[in-house]
Scaffold this motif. Structure first.
Motif, PDB file in Angstrom:
ATOM      1  N   GLY A 195       0.775  -1.239   0.000  1.00  0.00           N
ATOM      2  CA  GLY A 195       0.000   0.000   0.000  1.00  0.00           C
ATOM      3  C   GLY A 195       0.802   1.281   0.000  1.00  0.00           C
ATOM      4  N   THR A 221      -5.841   4.903  -2.551  1.00  0.00           N
ATOM      5  CA  THR A 221      -6.506   3.946  -1.671  1.00  0.00           C
ATOM      6  C   THR A 221      -6.522   4.402  -0.224  1.00  0.00           C
ATOM      7  OG1 THR A 221      -4.445   2.696  -1.379  1.00  0.00           O
ATOM      8  CG2 THR A 221      -5.893   2.022  -3.184  1.00  0.00           C
ATOM      9  N   ALA A 223      -3.965   5.228   1.698  1.00  0.00           N
ATOM     10  CA  ALA A 223      -2.791   4.861   2.476  1.00  0.00           C
ATOM     11  C   ALA A 223      -1.939   6.085   2.785  1.00  0.00           C
ATOM     12  CB  ALA A 223      -1.963   3.819   1.719  1.00  0.00           C
ATOM     13  N   THR A 370     -12.381   6.025  10.303  1.00  0.00           N
ATOM     14  CA  THR A 370     -11.797   5.175   9.261  1.00  0.00           C
ATOM     15  C   THR A 370     -11.341   3.854   9.871  1.00  0.00           C
ATOM     16  OG1 THR A 370     -11.009   7.125   8.051  1.00  0.00           O
ATOM     17  CG2 THR A 370     -10.007   5.013   7.496  1.00  0.00           C
ATOM     18  N   ALA A 374     -12.977   0.105   9.130  1.00  0.00           N
ATOM     19  CA  ALA A 374     -12.138  -0.991   8.646  1.00  0.00           C
ATOM     20  C   ALA A 374     -12.271  -2.206   9.557  1.00  0.00           C
ATOM     21  CB  ALA A 374     -10.688  -0.540   8.562  1.00  0.00           C
ATOM     22  N   LEU A 385      -8.648  -6.563   4.695  1.00  0.00           N
ATOM     23  CA  LEU A 385      -8.035  -5.353   4.146  1.00  0.00           C
ATOM     24  C   LEU A 385      -7.055  -5.729   3.042  1.00  0.00           C
ATOM     25  CD1 LEU A 385      -7.352  -3.230   7.353  1.00  0.00           C
ATOM     26  CD2 LEU A 385      -9.028  -2.757   5.567  1.00  0.00           C
ATOM     27  N   ASP A 387      -4.358  -4.137   2.223  1.00  0.00           N
ATOM     28  CA  ASP A 387      -2.964  -3.863   2.581  1.00  0.00           C
ATOM     29  C   ASP A 387      -2.869  -3.572   4.066  1.00  0.00           C
ATOM     30  OD1 ASP A 387      -3.165  -0.907   3.128  1.00  0.00           O
ATOM     31  OD2 ASP A 387      -3.745  -0.861   1.014  1.00  0.00           O
ATOM     32  N   HIS A 391      -4.384   4.196   7.241  1.00  0.00           N
ATOM     33  CA  HIS A 391      -5.267   4.819   6.261  1.00  0.00           C
ATOM     34  C   HIS A 391      -5.980   6.029   6.843  1.00  0.00           C
ATOM     35  CE1 HIS A 391      -5.318   1.881   2.865  1.00  0.00           C
ATOM     36  NE2 HIS A 391      -4.738   1.139   3.800  1.00  0.00           N
ATOM     37  N   GLU A 394     -10.047   6.606   3.488  1.00  0.00           N
ATOM     38  CA  GLU A 394     -10.355   5.549   2.530  1.00  0.00           C
ATOM     39  C   GLU A 394      -9.492   4.321   2.752  1.00  0.00           C
ATOM     40  OE1 GLU A 394     -11.635   7.232  -1.633  1.00  0.00           O
ATOM     41  OE2 GLU A 394     -10.092   8.554  -0.820  1.00  0.00           O
ATOM     42  N   PHE A 395     -10.033   3.173   2.416  1.00  0.00           N
ATOM     43  CA  PHE A 395      -9.304   1.914   2.475  1.00  0.00           C
ATOM     44  C   PHE A 395      -9.957   0.939   1.500  1.00  0.00           C
ATOM     45  CE2 PHE A 395     -12.493   2.087   5.800  1.00  0.00           C
ATOM     46  CZ  PHE A 395     -13.226   0.915   5.616  1.00  0.00           C
TER      47      PHE A 395
END
Length: 470
Positions: A195, A221, A223, A370, A374, A385, A387, A391, A394-395
């Motif tokens: 990521g 993404t 990261a 976030t 997740a 996940l 990666d 984050h 977003e993920f």
């Protein structure tokens, strides 16, 4: 004899007007203007448009019918990001930018300024404080243009051609950047590792031919790059520039890229008080330190304080105007438009309202939600996940082993009034969480997707049993 079509709204469609324009430029036909467009990209048929509506009320009715086809989603149920975000917009932002003295995208030379230059100067100052950079431009059209211009600046400053992209970037941004820099910059994509940047590979590619290293944090993404300082040291050691794309919405809690060695920071201000209207109100920013090598390569307008002939009075005007395409015209480094100045004022109002404490609280809220989203969503069967990076907002969920594909999960969410995210492909779902998504909203999304996954698993079980029995 068939009469040529003359559109009632477009007077230049009259045959004599069209011919006069062709004669003026020495062209035989309009087709000559599109000679560089590949045939497979041309429509080759008339646009599917209604007949011209003569009466204004008929046109209003038609456009209203088109708008009613749009489906609104409650902010808390919207988990779709990928470049345009549903952050809260204080009512006073809209109130200010709808004032008649501000309500224009133009940032040029009005005879009566009404404080617009000062408002943009205040925006630049607030952005400079947030980014910890000295110089910030009047907004470009969008963040994609800001990214492309940043790379072009690096090429001009260093006299080199190669730029290394070490992060996952938005594919649409990459497309825009490639088109913009194609004549002068070679963009090399360095694959990421879990990521984030593969530091070993990236630093191994640095040499005296590299103009810049480009980092996106948060990446496409979401990261967060943790090795920016190390990448900066390696780039500077070979005379390369460090370019960082970021979203300023997180800088109330995240370390500004400039503090970690970034020379040019760019991004989009859509998150700062701009609504996601039908794809967003977008505007780009470019920020640099107070270094003439960098400032004089910025093609965008800059507004600063200016003294007057009256002691104690000051005004606001252009800084180093002679470097812009407005002054240089065809000799300019690149052309700069003025179609996003209003959004700069909106972002300035937003930042003034939020203040340092508000931006810090917002960043902490988004970070925590976030992480919560997740954790809750990866508790669903077959969902993990994609990666191991940290984050922000977003993920990516990997649903390869889940009983439903990413597009099927999106469809299931929409059936219950949610937008669960963007399906990157069959096995990956990009999920976005902002301060608008409460813990209850996240739990409700998990419940909806969990029910869809359970139903799909139950439907698959009889088929698997039949296969085993056979």
């Amino acid at each position: 004899m068939i009469q040529p079509f003359v559109h009632p709204y477009v007077p230049n469609t009259a045959p004599e007007s069209r011919q006069a324009m062709l004669d003026a430029v020495g062209a035989e036909s309009v087709e000559e203007f599109y000679a560089d467009v590949p045939a497979d990209l041309r429509l080759a048929r008339p646009l599917d448009l209604p007949e011209p509506l003569v009466a204004e009320q008929d046109l209003v009715r038609h456009v209203g019918g088109l708008l009613r086809r749009n489906r609104a989603v409650e902010p808390g149920r919207l988990f779709l990001g990928a470049g345009t975000y549903q952050h809260a917009v204080p009512a006073v932002v809209d109130e200010v930018i709808n004032r008649s003295e501000f309500l224009t995208a133009y940032a040029g030379e009005p005879y009566e300024d009404h404080g617009r230059f000062q408002a943009l100067f205040q925006y630049q100052s607030l952005m400079g404080e947030l980014l910890n950079q000295d110089v910030v431009n009047v907004p470009t059209y969008d963040g994609y243009q800001a990214a492309a211009t940043s790379l072009a600046m690096a090429g001009r400053i260093t006299g080199r051609r190669t730029v290394l992209l070490v992060s996952d970037a938005h594919p649409d941004k990459l497309s825009k950047v490639r088109d913009f820099i194609a004549p002068s910059i070679d963009l090399v994509l360095v694959p990421t590792l879990d990521g984030v940047a593969d530091v070993s590979t990236a630093t191994g590619m640095l040499d005296e031919t590299v103009a810049a290293i480009w980092v996106e944090t948060p990446s496409y993404t979401g990261a967060l790059e943790t090795a920016l300082a190390e990448l900066s040291r390696a780039a500077h050691a070979v005379g390369a520039i460090v370019i960082v794309g970021t979203d300023p919405i997180g800088l109330g809690v995240l370390t500004p890229p400039a503090d970690l060695g970034a020379d040019i920071v760019h991004g989009d201000i859509q998150s700062l008080g701009l609504h996601p209207w039908f794809g967003g109100a977008h505007a780009g920013f470019i920020a640099v330190h107070d270094d003439p090598r960098f400032v004089m390569e910025m093609p965008s307008r800059l507004f600063g304080l200016a003294s007057t002939d009256v002691p104690g009075e000051y005004g606001f005007g252009d800084v180093a105007y002679d470097r812009t395409s407005f002054a240089l015209r065809e000799e300019g480094k690149e052309w700069v438009g003025t179609a996003a100045a209003l959004w700069g004022i909106a972002a300035g109002v937003y930042l003034a309202l939020m203040g340092p404490q508000g931006m810090a609280e917002l960043g902490e809220t988004v970070l925590s939600r976030t992480a919560y989203a997740a954790r809750v969503l990866t508790a669903l069967p077959g969902v993990v996940l994609a990666d191991g990076a940290a984050h922000f907002r977003e993920f990516v969920l990997d649903v390869t082993d889940a009983p439903l594909t990413a597009p099927a999960l999106v469809a299931a969410g929409r059936a219950s009034g949610f937008e669960p995210g963007l399906a990157l492909d069959d096995g990956r779902l990009l999920v976005c969480v902002t301060e608008q998504n409460t813990q209850n909203d996240i739990d409700d999304l998990a419940a909806v997707l969990g029910a869809a996954l359970a139903e799909a698993a139950s439907a698959q079980q009889p088929a698997q049993n039949q296969e085993q029995n056979a």
